[in-house]
Scaffold this motif. Structure first.
Motif, PDB file in Angstrom:
ATOM      1  N   SER A 282       2.341  10.521   3.970  1.00 21.32           N
ATOM      2  CA  SER A 282       1.006  10.105   4.384  1.00 21.32           C
ATOM      3  C   SER A 282       0.978   8.584   4.431  1.00 21.32           C
ATOM      4  N   MET A 283       0.042   8.068   5.212  1.00 24.87           N
ATOM      5  CA  MET A 283      -0.165   6.621   5.302  1.00 24.87           C
ATOM      6  C   MET A 283      -1.491   6.326   4.602  1.00 24.87           C
ATOM      7  N   THR A 284      -1.477   5.300   3.752  1.00 20.96           N
ATOM      8  CA  THR A 284      -2.650   4.962   2.965  1.00 20.96           C
ATOM      9  C   THR A 284      -2.901   3.463   3.040  1.00 20.96           C
ATOM     10  N   PRO A 285      -4.137   3.051   3.309  1.00 18.80           N
ATOM     11  CA  PRO A 285      -4.419   1.614   3.260  1.00 18.80           C
ATOM     12  C   PRO A 285      -4.473   1.136   1.815  1.00 18.80           C
ATOM     13  N   VAL A 286      -3.862  -0.012   1.570  1.00 14.74           N
ATOM     14  CA  VAL A 286      -3.865  -0.648   0.259  1.00 14.74           C
ATOM     15  C   VAL A 286      -4.117  -2.137   0.465  1.00 14.74           C
ATOM     16  N   LEU A 287      -4.347  -2.839  -0.623  1.00 14.32           N
ATOM     17  CA  LEU A 287      -4.605  -4.270  -0.541  1.00 14.32           C
ATOM     18  C   LEU A 287      -3.523  -5.011  -1.310  1.00 14.32           C
ATOM     19  N   ALA A 288      -2.936  -6.012  -0.682  1.00 11.86           N
ATOM     20  CA  ALA A 288      -1.959  -6.876  -1.337  1.00 11.86           C
ATOM     21  C   ALA A 288      -2.691  -8.093  -1.873  1.00 11.86           C
ATOM     22  N   VAL A 289      -2.535  -8.351  -3.149  1.00 16.14           N
ATOM     23  CA  VAL A 289      -3.256  -9.431  -3.809  1.00 16.14           C
ATOM     24  C   VAL A 289      -2.249 -10.441  -4.336  1.00 16.14           C
ATOM     25  N   VAL A 290      -2.402 -11.687  -3.903  1.00 16.73           N
ATOM     26  CA  VAL A 290      -1.534 -12.757  -4.376  1.00 16.73           C
ATOM     27  C   VAL A 290      -2.054 -13.224  -5.730  1.00 16.73           C
ATOM     28  N   VAL A 291      -1.159 -13.259  -6.697  1.00 14.99           N
ATOM     29  CA  VAL A 291      -1.512 -13.595  -8.075  1.00 14.99           C
ATOM     30  C   VAL A 291      -0.730 -14.843  -8.470  1.00 14.99           C
ATOM     31  N   PRO A 292      -1.407 -15.853  -8.999  1.00 10.86           N
ATOM     32  CA  PRO A 292      -0.633 -17.010  -9.487  1.00 10.86           C
ATOM     33  C   PRO A 292       0.461 -16.540 -10.456  1.00 10.86           C
ATOM     34  N   ASP A 293       1.639 -17.114 -10.314  1.00 16.04           N
ATOM     35  CA  ASP A 293       2.770 -16.713 -11.149  1.00 16.04           C
ATOM     36  C   ASP A 293       2.728 -17.489 -12.461  1.00 16.04           C
ATOM     37  N   GLU A 294       1.772 -17.086 -13.305  1.00 18.42           N
ATOM     38  CA  GLU A 294       1.590 -17.746 -14.588  1.00 18.42           C
ATOM     39  C   GLU A 294       1.023 -16.731 -15.584  1.00 18.42           C
ATOM     40  N   PRO A 295       1.256 -16.932 -16.854  1.00 15.69           N
ATOM     41  CA  PRO A 295       0.748 -15.994 -17.857  1.00 15.69           C
ATOM     42  C   PRO A 295      -0.780 -15.851 -17.770  1.00 15.69           C
ATOM     43  N   GLY A 296      -1.251 -14.611 -17.794  1.00 14.72           N
ATOM     44  CA  GLY A 296      -2.676 -14.331 -17.808  1.00 14.72           C
ATOM     45  C   GLY A 296      -3.334 -14.185 -16.452  1.00 14.72           C
ATOM     46  N   ALA A 297      -2.622 -14.514 -15.367  1.00 10.59           N
ATOM     47  CA  ALA A 297      -3.243 -14.469 -14.034  1.00 10.59           C
ATOM     48  C   ALA A 297      -3.635 -13.045 -13.643  1.00 10.59           C
ATOM     49  N   LEU A 298      -2.757 -12.088 -13.860  1.00 15.12           N
ATOM     50  CA  LEU A 298      -3.094 -10.705 -13.541  1.00 15.12           C
ATOM     51  C   LEU A 298      -4.247 -10.221 -14.418  1.00 15.12           C
ATOM     52  N   GLY A 299      -4.245 -10.619 -15.676  1.00 14.86           N
ATOM     53  CA  GLY A 299      -5.322 -10.247 -16.584  1.00 14.86           C
ATOM     54  C   GLY A 299      -6.681 -10.721 -16.099  1.00 14.86           C
TER      55      GLY A 299
END
Length: 145
Positions: free
Chosen positions: A67-84
């Motif tokens: 199946s094909m599913t739309p998703v979102l690509a999110v750019v995250v700063p490459d530093e501790p805590g950015a994803l959080g």
């Protein structure tokens, strides 16, 4: 703004992932990200490729169920805590994450994550409003088919 993810349903037997990657390689299709989820009976390969429509057609021709599913690509700063910070923002807005996984390598020296949520437009707007616009097809090396 969304990108197409291919989800391939795999039998629980050796060699299926090798078969898929060989089909893609033989047809000059490059994988950008992948995630495998499994149960005792089957697996689901989720992947982002540079030519999603071509890849889907080829895999269907070879008998794979997908199946094909739309998703979102999110750019995250490459530093501790950015994803959080992003995850806290989503939690504060009561946006439930169905799943998330990372892209191979980096985008302009930053990490990149693939998000699947129920309302991708809401997520995209929230991220843009907070100075974190979603990654574009070109940034990820994906054809906008």
């Amino acid at each position: 703004m969304t990108i197409q993810q291919i989800s391939v349903f795999l039998e629980n037997r050796a060699g299926q992932l090798a078969e898929i990657t060989t089909i893609l390689a033989d047809n000059q299709i490059n994988m950008r990200a992948l995630h495998i989820a499994e149960t005792s009976d089957y697996g689901v390969l989720r992947m982002i490729v540079d030519k999603p429509q071509k890849a889907a057609s080829l895999l269907l021709e070879h008998g794979f169920v997908l199946s094909m599913t739309p998703v979102l690509a999110v750019v995250v700063p490459d530093e501790p805590g950015a994803l959080g910070k992003i995850l806290t923002l989503l939690a504060n807005e009561n946006i439930d994450i169905e799943y998330v996984y990372s892209v191979f390598g980096q985008v302009q020296d930053r990490a990149c994550m693939i998000f699947r949520v129920a309302n991708l437009d809401r997520l995209a707007t929230l991220l843009k409003d907070n100075g974190m616009p979603p990654a574009l097809h070109g940034e990820l090396g994906i054809e906008n088919e």
